[in-house]
Structures are given as C-alpha cells and as structure tokens.
Design an enzyme around this catalytic site. Structure first.
Site, PDB file in Angstrom:
ATOM      1  N   ASP A  82       0.837  -1.200   0.000  1.00 40.25           N
ATOM      2  CA  ASP A  82       0.000   0.000   0.000  1.00 40.25           C
ATOM      3  C   ASP A  82       0.869   1.246   0.000  1.00 40.25           C
ATOM      4  O   ASP A  82       1.862   1.324   0.726  1.00 40.25           O
ATOM      5  CB  ASP A  82      -0.910  -0.018   1.235  1.00 40.25           C
ATOM      6  CG  ASP A  82      -2.038   0.992   1.144  1.00 40.25           C
ATOM      7  OD1 ASP A  82      -2.466   1.310   0.014  1.00 40.25           O
ATOM      8  OD2 ASP A  82      -2.511   1.440   2.202  1.00 40.25           O
ATOM      9  N   HIS A 174      -8.130   9.628   5.021  1.00 37.96           N
ATOM     10  CA  HIS A 174      -7.433   8.681   5.884  1.00 37.96           C
ATOM     11  C   HIS A 174      -7.586   9.065   7.366  1.00 37.96           C
ATOM     12  O   HIS A 174      -7.808  10.230   7.692  1.00 37.96           O
ATOM     13  CB  HIS A 174      -5.932   8.666   5.571  1.00 37.96           C
ATOM     14  CG  HIS A 174      -5.582   8.115   4.231  1.00 37.96           C
ATOM     15  ND1 HIS A 174      -5.265   8.920   3.155  1.00 37.96           N
ATOM     16  CD2 HIS A 174      -5.471   6.845   3.782  1.00 37.96           C
ATOM     17  CE1 HIS A 174      -4.969   8.164   2.105  1.00 37.96           C
ATOM     18  NE2 HIS A 174      -5.092   6.902   2.462  1.00 37.96           N
ATOM     19  N   HIS A 203      -9.794   4.692  -0.277  1.00 40.34           N
ATOM     20  CA  HIS A 203      -8.951   4.715   0.908  1.00 40.34           C
ATOM     21  C   HIS A 203      -9.708   5.464   2.007  1.00 40.34           C
ATOM     22  O   HIS A 203     -10.649   6.195   1.740  1.00 40.34           O
ATOM     23  CB  HIS A 203      -7.631   5.409   0.603  1.00 40.34           C
ATOM     24  CG  HIS A 203      -6.708   4.609  -0.261  1.00 40.34           C
ATOM     25  ND1 HIS A 203      -5.367   4.446   0.036  1.00 40.34           N
ATOM     26  CD2 HIS A 203      -6.917   3.925  -1.411  1.00 40.34           C
ATOM     27  CE1 HIS A 203      -4.804   3.696  -0.897  1.00 40.34           C
ATOM     28  NE2 HIS A 203      -5.719   3.370  -1.789  1.00 40.34           N
ATOM     29  N   GLY A 204      -9.275   5.287   3.245  1.00 36.18           N
ATOM     30  CA  GLY A 204      -9.974   5.950   4.338  1.00 36.18           C
ATOM     31  C   GLY A 204     -11.344   5.371   4.590  1.00 36.18           C
ATOM     32  O   GLY A 204     -12.272   6.079   4.989  1.00 36.18           O
ATOM     33  N   SER A 206     -12.505   3.679   6.966  1.00 36.63           N
ATOM     34  CA  SER A 206     -13.008   3.778   8.330  1.00 36.63           C
ATOM     35  C   SER A 206     -13.893   4.995   8.520  1.00 36.63           C
ATOM     36  O   SER A 206     -14.707   5.031   9.444  1.00 36.63           O
ATOM     37  CB  SER A 206     -11.843   3.828   9.331  1.00 36.63           C
ATOM     38  OG  SER A 206     -11.093   2.637   9.301  1.00 36.63           O
ATOM     39  N   ASN A 226     -10.323   0.343   1.756  1.00 37.65           N
ATOM     40  CA  ASN A 226      -9.199   0.213   2.662  1.00 37.65           C
ATOM     41  C   ASN A 226      -9.664   0.555   4.079  1.00 37.65           C
ATOM     42  O   ASN A 226     -10.197   1.642   4.322  1.00 37.65           O
ATOM     43  CB  ASN A 226      -8.064   1.153   2.258  1.00 37.65           C
ATOM     44  CG  ASN A 226      -7.325   0.674   1.035  1.00 37.65           C
ATOM     45  OD1 ASN A 226      -7.744  -0.252   0.351  1.00 37.65           O
ATOM     46  ND2 ASN A 226      -6.195   1.312   0.742  1.00 37.65           N
ATOM     47  N   ILE A 227      -9.443  -0.367   4.994  1.00 38.97           N
ATOM     48  CA  ILE A 227      -9.873  -0.200   6.375  1.00 38.97           C
ATOM     49  C   ILE A 227      -8.663  -0.381   7.286  1.00 38.97           C
ATOM     50  O   ILE A 227      -8.045  -1.443   7.296  1.00 38.97           O
ATOM     51  CB  ILE A 227     -10.958  -1.226   6.773  1.00 38.97           C
ATOM     52  CG1 ILE A 227     -12.096  -1.267   5.743  1.00 38.97           C
ATOM     53  CG2 ILE A 227     -11.469  -0.933   8.174  1.00 38.97           C
ATOM     54  CD1 ILE A 227     -12.981  -0.074   5.721  1.00 38.97           C
ATOM     55  N   THR A 229      -8.018   2.309  10.440  1.00 31.59           N
ATOM     56  CA  THR A 229      -8.189   2.959  11.740  1.00 31.59           C
ATOM     57  C   THR A 229      -9.158   2.219  12.649  1.00 31.59           C
ATOM     58  O   THR A 229      -8.869   1.993  13.831  1.00 31.59           O
ATOM     59  CB  THR A 229      -8.650   4.413  11.541  1.00 31.59           C
ATOM     60  OG1 THR A 229      -7.673   5.109  10.758  1.00 31.59           O
ATOM     61  CG2 THR A 229      -8.811   5.120  12.877  1.00 31.59           C
TER      62      THR A 229
END
Length: 277
Positions: A82, A174, A203-204, A206, A226-227, A229
C-alpha cells in the site's frame, strides 16, 4: 495455496454487488485475525503493508508472512503493498512475493503520475502482479487536505497506465476515527462513467459508515475499501482490556494473543458487510 492478485479478487466485484476489504496490517496478530475473519465470512481479503508497517518490519519479512498465511488459508488472500513511494519500493515488494502493489503518485503533476505509474505497471504485469494507482489526492483527517479526482482525467489515466484498480478521492479521508465522511456521489458517478470496467478503490474506509460502504459496493464500481483505523481501534481496546485484567502478565505473546479474537470479529463484520452478509 490461495494466494491471489488484486485483479483476481476485484474483477468479480464489478458485477456481483460486493467489494473486498483491504485491511491494514501492522503485525502478526492482526494479519492472522484478518485471514481468520475472511475465512469466517467466506470472502477474499487483501492484506496491506503500508509505509508505517514497512518502517517497522522489513518487506522481506512481510512478504514471507503474507504468503505463509495465504498458503494456509481457505479463501483467496492478496499480498498488497500500500502506498508504494517509488519504482524501487514496488520492485522490492514484487521480489519479496507480493502479488499486488499500489504506486502512489497522487501528489505529482498528472503527466508525471501517468509516466511513473505506467512504468511500474509494466514491471508489475511482467511479473504477474496487479497494480493500483491513485488519481486525485486522498488527504488525512486533521492533516493534509484532499483534492478530488477529476473525472475528465480518469479515462486517459486508465488507458495510458494500464492499471488494474484506481484509488479515487470523492470525500473520503485517511485516519478518520468516526464514520462521518460524505461521498460526492455525482463525482463518483462521473468517474465510473469514464472508466466503467475499472475497479475503484476508496482509501480511508473507516470514515465511511457500514451502510454507505454496503450501498457503494452494491450500486457502484467501488470494489475495494481500505480499512485501517477502526481495526487499530479494536486492537487497542482489546490490548488495554487484557492488560487491565491481567496486570501481572508480562509475556508479550500471551498479551498479544488476547487481541486476535476481538480483532477477528471486528474484521469479520467489515468483510461480511461488504459482501452483503
């Protein structure tokens, strides 16, 4: 062995209303938890080694760890680099057995991003490895601001680079600790129209509510979230709990082992939601 490429796991998502979780790995315990979670959900998973992880653990170790987990898994597992910073980092990841690399040229001028991404894509594809790129800039909560992806640039970028997946900026950020991000749906629709067969990545993840993730997986070509946090938060909560309950415990293996089950359950919920389960 169920080691897979990014293209392998994302292509079906374009038509089946699901998405795959790209889960940010920081160590052995969360990597194990993510694979167990994917097996429990009966879905593929993408193990991701980002810059923070790579600063702590060398790429050869991460590559061997990801491949070892994949070889024993009952579901497809992608070993993914990543936010690769350069051709050199991406080439090293390929040499270490990663099956997917993300080259992040999002902070560069468009022409330079295209040129470098195309060069890395050629290297990756020659090795049978998938490549993700980023167009626009996904910023950081409380840090650098995002710059939305320009839909007018998407078709040309995709054609000239030959990428397998495209990370876009449509309101996602993010490092969000609460799911309060709002997606610019008109921008996302225009991006999708420009490259309808290209899997998109957010991305980000969460920062997006589970309901919104599910909606996007079902109704758009966003095929990867994309996970990081929220799963780091689950790990931290589990670690604090076990230390509080066992103040005399000092063996790090015993301590860290207690985080696996809670993180597995948190990751299983994420993975199952993206699959509509």
């Amino acid at each position: 062995m169920t080691l897979a490429t990014l293209r392998d796991v994302l292509t079906p998502c374009l038509t089946d209303g699901t998405a795959v979780a790209g889960l940010v790995v920081l160590g052995w315990e969360d990597a194990v938890a993510y694979v167990r979670a994917a097996e429990a959900a009966g879905q593929p998973v993408i193990l991701q080694a980002g810059p923070g992880c790579r600063a702590h653990t060398p790429l050869p170790v991460l590559g061997a760890m990801f491949r070892t987990l994949a070889e024993g898994a009952a579901v497809p597992v992608v070993a993914h680099l990543d936010h690769g910073e350069s051709l050199e980092v991406c080439r090293q990841a390929i040499d270490c057995g990663f099956t997917s690399v993300m080259y992040d040229g999002s902070a560069l001028p468009l022409a330079q991003n295209i040129a470098l991404t195309a060069e890395i894509a050629a290297v990756a594809h020659a090795a049978g490895v998938s490549i993700e790129a980023e167009l626009g800039y996904v910023g950081y909560h409380g840090g650098a601001a995002s710059h939305g992806t320009d839909p007018a640039e998407v078709a040309g970028f995709a054609t000239e680079t030959g990428i397998d997946a495209l990370a876009v900026s449509v309101g996602n950020s993010h490092l969000m600790t609460t799911p309060g991000a709002e997606v610019d749906m008109p921008r996302l629709a225009a991006i999708q129209l420009a490259a309808p067969t290209l899997p998109l990545v957010l991305h980000g993840g969460s920062g997006l509510s589970p309901a919104l993730r599910r909606q996007l997986a079902r109704d758009t070509t966003v095929c990867k979230f994309n996970i990081g946090t929220e799963l780091r938060m689950a790990f931290g909560a589990a670690l604090r709990q076990t230390l509080a309950e066992n103040p005399q415990r000092f063996d790090r293996i015993q301590i860290l082992r207690e985080t696996i089950a809670p993180v597995t359950e948190a990751a299983r919920t994420v993975i199952a939601n993206l699959a509509g389960r």
